[in-house]
Design a protein around this motif. Structure first.
Motif, mmCIF file in Angstrom:
data_model
loop_
_atom_site.group_PDB
_atom_site.id
_atom_site.type_symbol
_atom_site.label_atom_id
_atom_site.label_comp_id
_atom_site.label_asym_id
_atom_site.label_seq_id
_atom_site.Cartn_x
_atom_site.Cartn_y
_atom_site.Cartn_z
ATOM 1 N N ASP A 416 14.109 -18.110 9.029
ATOM 2 C CA ASP A 416 13.486 -16.910 8.455
ATOM 3 C C ASP A 416 12.636 -17.267 7.241
ATOM 4 O OD1 ASP A 416 14.516 -15.212 10.297
ATOM 5 O OD2 ASP A 416 16.046 -14.326 8.990
ATOM 6 N N GLN A 417 11.553 -16.496 7.073
ATOM 7 C CA GLN A 417 10.731 -16.611 5.875
ATOM 8 C C GLN A 417 10.597 -15.228 5.245
ATOM 9 O OE1 GLN A 417 7.159 -19.305 6.114
ATOM 10 N NE2 GLN A 417 7.583 -19.218 8.323
ATOM 11 N N VAL A 418 10.774 -15.184 3.933
ATOM 12 C CA VAL A 418 10.629 -13.938 3.187
ATOM 13 C C VAL A 418 9.488 -14.116 2.195
ATOM 14 C CG1 VAL A 418 11.699 -12.369 1.534
ATOM 15 C CG2 VAL A 418 13.025 -13.242 3.452
ATOM 16 N N PHE A 419 8.638 -13.090 2.092
ATOM 17 C CA PHE A 419 7.479 -13.140 1.208
ATOM 18 C C PHE A 419 7.576 -12.038 0.161
ATOM 19 C CE2 PHE A 419 6.349 -15.026 5.197
ATOM 20 C CZ PHE A 419 5.603 -16.139 4.858
ATOM 21 N N VAL A 420 7.425 -12.457 -1.087
ATOM 22 C CA VAL A 420 7.393 -11.528 -2.211
ATOM 23 C C VAL A 420 6.033 -11.686 -2.871
ATOM 24 C CG1 VAL A 420 8.553 -10.756 -4.302
ATOM 25 C CG2 VAL A 420 9.858 -11.981 -2.548
ATOM 26 N N GLY A 421 5.387 -10.576 -3.185
ATOM 27 C CA GLY A 421 4.063 -10.693 -3.783
ATOM 28 C C GLY A 421 3.705 -9.501 -4.642
ATOM 29 N N SER A 422 2.760 -9.710 -5.546
ATOM 30 C CA SER A 422 2.279 -8.632 -6.402
ATOM 31 C C SER A 422 1.307 -7.750 -5.625
ATOM 32 C CB SER A 422 1.589 -9.220 -7.631
ATOM 33 O OG SER A 422 0.439 -9.957 -7.242
ATOM 34 N N ASP A 423 0.878 -6.636 -6.248
ATOM 35 C CA ASP A 423 0.005 -5.707 -5.527
ATOM 36 C C ASP A 423 -1.401 -6.248 -5.318
ATOM 37 O OD1 ASP A 423 -0.861 -5.549 -8.132
ATOM 38 O OD2 ASP A 423 -0.297 -3.455 -8.421
ATOM 39 N N GLY A 424 -1.681 -7.441 -5.844
ATOM 40 C CA GLY A 424 -2.958 -8.071 -5.537
ATOM 41 C C GLY A 424 -3.106 -8.372 -4.059
ATOM 42 N N ARG A 425 -1.998 -8.464 -3.331
ATOM 43 C CA ARG A 425 -2.041 -8.746 -1.888
ATOM 44 C C ARG A 425 -2.592 -7.553 -1.109
ATOM 45 N NH1 ARG A 425 4.461 -8.231 -0.394
ATOM 46 N NH2 ARG A 425 4.339 -6.057 0.312
ATOM 47 N N ALA A 429 -10.829 -5.092 -1.854
ATOM 48 C CA ALA A 429 -12.022 -4.244 -1.730
ATOM 49 C C ALA A 429 -12.742 -4.610 -0.439
ATOM 50 C CB ALA A 429 -12.931 -4.440 -2.938
ATOM 51 N N ILE A 430 -12.770 -3.669 0.493
ATOM 52 C CA ILE A 430 -13.314 -3.924 1.829
ATOM 53 C C ILE A 430 -14.613 -3.136 2.020
ATOM 54 C CG2 ILE A 430 -12.838 -3.800 4.306
ATOM 55 C CD1 ILE A 430 -9.849 -3.825 3.622
ATOM 56 N N TRP A 431 -15.667 -3.834 2.479
ATOM 57 C CA TRP A 431 -16.936 -3.170 2.791
ATOM 58 C C TRP A 431 -16.824 -2.500 4.157
ATOM 59 C CZ3 TRP A 431 -20.905 -2.443 -0.487
ATOM 60 C CH2 TRP A 431 -20.931 -3.215 -1.653
ATOM 61 N N VAL A 439 -14.420 -0.170 -0.464
ATOM 62 C CA VAL A 439 -13.274 0.743 -0.603
ATOM 63 C C VAL A 439 -12.008 -0.088 -0.742
ATOM 64 C CG1 VAL A 439 -11.942 2.570 0.512
ATOM 65 C CG2 VAL A 439 -14.428 2.506 0.765
ATOM 66 N N ILE A 440 -11.164 0.302 -1.693
ATOM 67 C CA ILE A 440 -9.897 -0.415 -1.883
ATOM 68 C C ILE A 440 -8.971 -0.126 -0.714
ATOM 69 C CG2 ILE A 440 -7.872 -0.712 -3.362
ATOM 70 C CD1 ILE A 440 -10.408 -1.833 -4.552
ATOM 71 N N ASN A 441 -8.421 -1.175 -0.158
ATOM 72 C CA ASN A 441 -7.525 -1.056 0.987
ATOM 73 C C ASN A 441 -6.298 -0.203 0.655
ATOM 74 O OD1 ASN A 441 -6.061 -1.807 3.477
ATOM 75 N ND2 ASN A 441 -4.806 -3.019 2.058
ATOM 76 N N THR A 442 -5.947 0.698 1.552
ATOM 77 C CA THR A 442 -4.745 1.526 1.383
ATOM 78 C C THR A 442 -3.736 1.295 2.512
ATOM 79 O OG1 THR A 442 -5.832 3.358 2.552
ATOM 80 C CG2 THR A 442 -5.986 3.329 0.132
ATOM 81 N N ASP A 443 -4.038 0.354 3.388
ATOM 82 C CA ASP A 443 -3.160 0.068 4.529
ATOM 83 C C ASP A 443 -2.197 -1.059 4.150
ATOM 84 O OD1 ASP A 443 -1.927 -0.339 6.921
ATOM 85 O OD2 ASP A 443 -3.701 -1.126 7.962
ATOM 86 N N GLU A 444 -0.916 -0.700 3.892
ATOM 87 C CA GLU A 444 0.065 -1.704 3.488
ATOM 88 C C GLU A 444 0.376 -2.681 4.617
ATOM 89 O OE1 GLU A 444 3.371 0.619 2.204
ATOM 90 O OE2 GLU A 444 2.633 0.793 0.143
ATOM 91 N N THR A 445 0.182 -2.252 5.857
ATOM 92 C CA THR A 445 0.506 -3.131 6.989
ATOM 93 C C THR A 445 -0.534 -4.234 7.176
ATOM 94 O OG1 THR A 445 -0.646 -1.702 8.578
ATOM 95 C CG2 THR A 445 1.686 -1.233 8.149
ATOM 96 N N LEU A 446 -1.657 -4.157 6.447
ATOM 97 C CA LEU A 446 -2.655 -5.222 6.529
ATOM 98 C C LEU A 446 -2.035 -6.568 6.167
ATOM 99 C CD1 LEU A 446 -5.603 -6.299 6.705
ATOM 100 C CD2 LEU A 446 -5.850 -5.674 4.286
ATOM 101 N N PHE A 447 -1.201 -6.578 5.144
ATOM 102 C CA PHE A 447 -0.569 -7.818 4.705
ATOM 103 C C PHE A 447 0.358 -8.371 5.787
ATOM 104 C CE2 PHE A 447 2.651 -10.145 2.059
ATOM 105 C CZ PHE A 447 1.792 -11.140 1.637
ATOM 106 N N ILE A 471 -10.587 -9.849 -3.476
ATOM 107 C CA ILE A 471 -9.298 -9.682 -4.162
ATOM 108 C C ILE A 471 -9.593 -9.154 -5.563
ATOM 109 C CG2 ILE A 471 -7.221 -10.851 -4.980
ATOM 110 C CD1 ILE A 471 -7.654 -12.929 -2.764
ATOM 111 N N THR A 472 -9.155 -7.941 -5.867
ATOM 112 C CA THR A 472 -9.568 -7.266 -7.104
ATOM 113 C C THR A 472 -8.549 -7.380 -8.225
ATOM 114 O OG1 THR A 472 -8.602 -5.158 -6.389
ATOM 115 C CG2 THR A 472 -10.887 -5.589 -5.762
ATOM 116 N N ASP A 473 -7.430 -8.013 -7.990
ATOM 117 C CA ASP A 473 -6.373 -8.066 -9.007
ATOM 118 C C ASP A 473 -5.741 -9.455 -8.992
ATOM 119 O OD1 ASP A 473 -4.638 -7.317 -10.983
ATOM 120 O OD2 ASP A 473 -3.645 -5.722 -9.844
#
Length: 646
Positions: A416-425, A429-431, A439-447, A471-473
């Motif tokens: 198993d692999q577990v990933f922890v990340g900040s909201d920069g993930r 900003a997607i054209w 537009v800033i991505n609002t789809d959490e499942t993108l990650f 990557i905006t953050d």
């Protein structure tokens, strides 16, 4: 007992160190009483001077001068309290006023000591300094001088003390002196303890504020200042975990990039850190991934404070024997509370989202606290899913956040692999076609899709996110891979117990299970049934032994954790060590299921028996908030409401 008494009167090095500051602090408190105390003194004895004394003791006309002396002294002190030159010496003037009251009362009471009414007045006066914030040495001096004056006056004037009433009043007076000494002795230690806590908080805050001031000074500089800050962050962001079965990997990319001399560097508020700690004889990998509020230098300041406190806590855990006996849930709670108490001292100006976690190296059990950080992601068999399904805890540093604390758990399997990340993930900003601005991505499942596509490789994840958009953050990622054994799968079908259940012959079940246990001493299913059978037979000591063994095999079983706590409490009697162990298991349950009614009642009762009524009351109030009519809740309330016997 003798040792305890000796420690009570032993010199305290901290008392010697802060003696002057403590005395000054008491004087500041005393200074605020000057006017009201002197105003009371003006009128306190006038009624006695103008009426009562002449009626009761016409043979003692000089008594009026003692009474009026207090009025005059009170007027002088009251008047001087309005003069700026003398205002700062209010504590001294008040000490003089109290000294006059005690010494004068002692003298004239000694002369007419055969009058119980006046002796009772001296008893009241003896008690007055108890409430006054003065150092214990001064109080001792006042009491002993007062007693000496009284005794001297009695020996000189020789009042008739042979009557029963006089003997009774003398006995009460002696008790007043003893009680005053005892209460002042205790209050003095309470006052010093409160002063010391405040002092240490001030010193700690001063130290942290000094760090923040340093960071603010760096803000006025340019690239060289940023470089220095990035160097401060570096030792706090190390991966020092050592384990063959748990692999930790970091990727951190701060948004603020800069060039200083020949170096290229970056600065921001994201931070990751990992190390190894041993808890209850089991090796764990401890990690944190945090995102401090603010950009560049402001965020870096929060990251430095977060990293410093976390490293300090890790260091104490490795060197403090008591910390190594904590359960993982308790360790995470203590770590969170220390981080939170430091951050909350900044009054909301420094908030941090973070995940703090522990991975049991032996069985891959993951414990973690999520403080408003993006959800953890599991990659198993090529499929990425969120581990979390809700957020209950606000950012670290948010006031009144402790009540929402919850330790979450998850069993990792081999590979198993577990990933922890900040909201920069997620803040990409997607054209999009037809729009002039990204537009800033609002789809959490993108990650999730990015992880599946890249197979969990951190550098490929970063490249894929950059390919999708900007990557905006600040971006920080922690990858945890588990390559080890897990809790052995077993079916708890309770076969032996079921066989004997109809006849309630649990003794036969235990006998059969004990034989099986001797054949397979490390079979979790047998250990589970033994713990349950002994509990049903009310063999609580044996139930606790097998229950604790089973909890080592399977930390996920909250029912067994609860049963162990109940068993330890039931067999403890007055043994505090067993009650403390019961409390430890009770806390494990509450930290993972904060709204467990049975868990709250059980833990509250344990703390009641341990004499920790404050904790018991807090837990019981929580239980009452959602089950006020529960019989166990009502019973425990009646027990807590009973007066504490001395």
């Amino acid at each position: 007992m003798q040792w305890k008494l000796a420690t009570l009167f032993r010199k305290d090095p901290e008392r010697e160190q802060y003696h002057k500051e403590f005395a000054a602090d008491l004087d500041r408190q005393l200074n605020t009483w000057t006017r009201i105390a002197s105003a009371i003194a003006v009128f306190a004895w006038l009624g006695f001077a103008l009426d009562t004394d002449r009626k009761l003791h016409p043979e003692f006309p000089e008594l009026i001068f003692f009474r009026l002396g207090l009025t005059v002294l009170g007027l002088v002190v009251f008047g001087l309290s309005f003069v700026p030159t003398f205002r700062e010496h209010g504590a001294l003037m008040l000490k003089i006023l109290v000294s006059y009251v005690m010494f004068a009362t002692a003298f004239f009471t000694g002369r007419i000591a055969d009058d119980p009414n006046y002796v009772s007045g001296l008893q009241i006066v003896v008690m007055i300094p108890i409430a006054a914030p003065v150092v214990f040495r001064l109080f001792l001096a006042l009491e002993f001088v007062s007693a000496a004056i009284f005794i001297g006056s009695v020996l000189y004037h020789k009042p008739n003390l042979s009557t029963p009433a006089a003997a009774y009043s003398m006995n009460n007076l002696l008790l007043s002196y003893i009680i005053a000494l005892a209460f002042t002795f205790m209050l003095d230690r309470i006052r010093f303890s409160s002063f010391l806590k405040t002092k240490k908080i001030e010193l700690k805050n001063a130290e942290i504020e000094a760090q923040i001031r340093r960071i603010h000074e760096l803000k006025t500089q340019q690239d060289g200042d940023y470089f220095l800050t990035s160097q401060l962050l570096y030792p706090l962001s190390l991966n020092e975990a050592e384990s063959s079965s748990v692999e930790i990997e970091f990727l951190t990319e701060q948004k603020k990039k800069f060039h200083f001399r020949k170096w290229q560097s970056e600065i921001g508020g994201d931070i990751s850190s990992a190390s190894t700690v041993v808890l209850r004889g089991r090796k764990h990998v401890a990690f944190i991934n945090g995102d401090a509020m603010g950009k560049s230098i402001q965020g870096a300041g929060g990251a430095i404070v977060l990293g410093t406190v976390f490293k300090s806590f890790l260091h104490r855990s490795k060197n403090n024997e008591a910390s190594q006996f904590l359960f993982p849930e308790q360790w995470l709670r203590d770590c969170y509370e220390e981080l939170h108490h430091v951050m909350v001292s900044f009054d909301g100006r420094m908030l941090v989202s973070a995940v703090i976690g522990l991975v049991d190296v032996e069985n891959g059990f993951l414990y973690y606290i999520n403080a408003e950080h993006p959800w953890l992601v599991l990659l198993r068999d090529g499929v990425a899913t969120f581990i979390d399904n809700e957020l209950t805890l606000r950012k670290i540093g948010m006031p009144e956040n402790d009540e929402l604390l919850r330790v979450r758990v998850f069993q990792l399997l081999n590979g198993d692999q577990v990933f922890v990340g900040s909201d920069g993930r997620d803040d990409i900003a997607i054209w999009q076609d037809g729009l002039d601005q990204p537009v800033i991505n609002t789809d959490e499942t993108l990650f999730l899709r990015v992880i599946e596509k890249t197979g969990g490789d951190l550098h490929k994840i970063r490249e894929e996110l950059a390919r999708i958009g900007e990557i905006t953050d600040d971006l920080s990622l922690v990858r945890i891979r588990y390559d080890g054994s897990t809790v052995a799968s077993h079916q708890r079908d309770l076969a032996v117990l079921k066989k004997h259940a109809l006849g309630r012959d649990y003794a036969a079940a235990i006998a059969e299970l004990e034989q099986l246990y001797r054949q397979e001493p490390r079979n979790p299913a047998i250990v589970y049934e033994l713990a349950l059978a002994h509990f049903r037979m009310k063999n609580f000591a044996r139930a606790a032994v097998f229950g604790e063994e089973y909890c080592d095999y399977d930390p996920t079983d909250l029912g067994m954790i609860y049963m162990v706590s109940r068993a330890l409490k039931s067999c403890a009697g007055s043994e505090r060590s067993l009650l403390k162990r019961a409390a430890d298991y009770g806390e494990r349950l509450i930290l993972r299921e904060p709204l467990s009614l049975h868990g709250l009642i059980n833990l509250a009762d344990i703390y009641r028996r341990l004499g920790r009524r404050d904790k018991a009351e807090k837990l019981l109030r929580k239980a009452e908030s959602f089950a006020p009519e529960n019989r166990a809740v009502k019973k425990l309330r009646s027990l807590l409401d009973q007066p504490v016997l001395a």
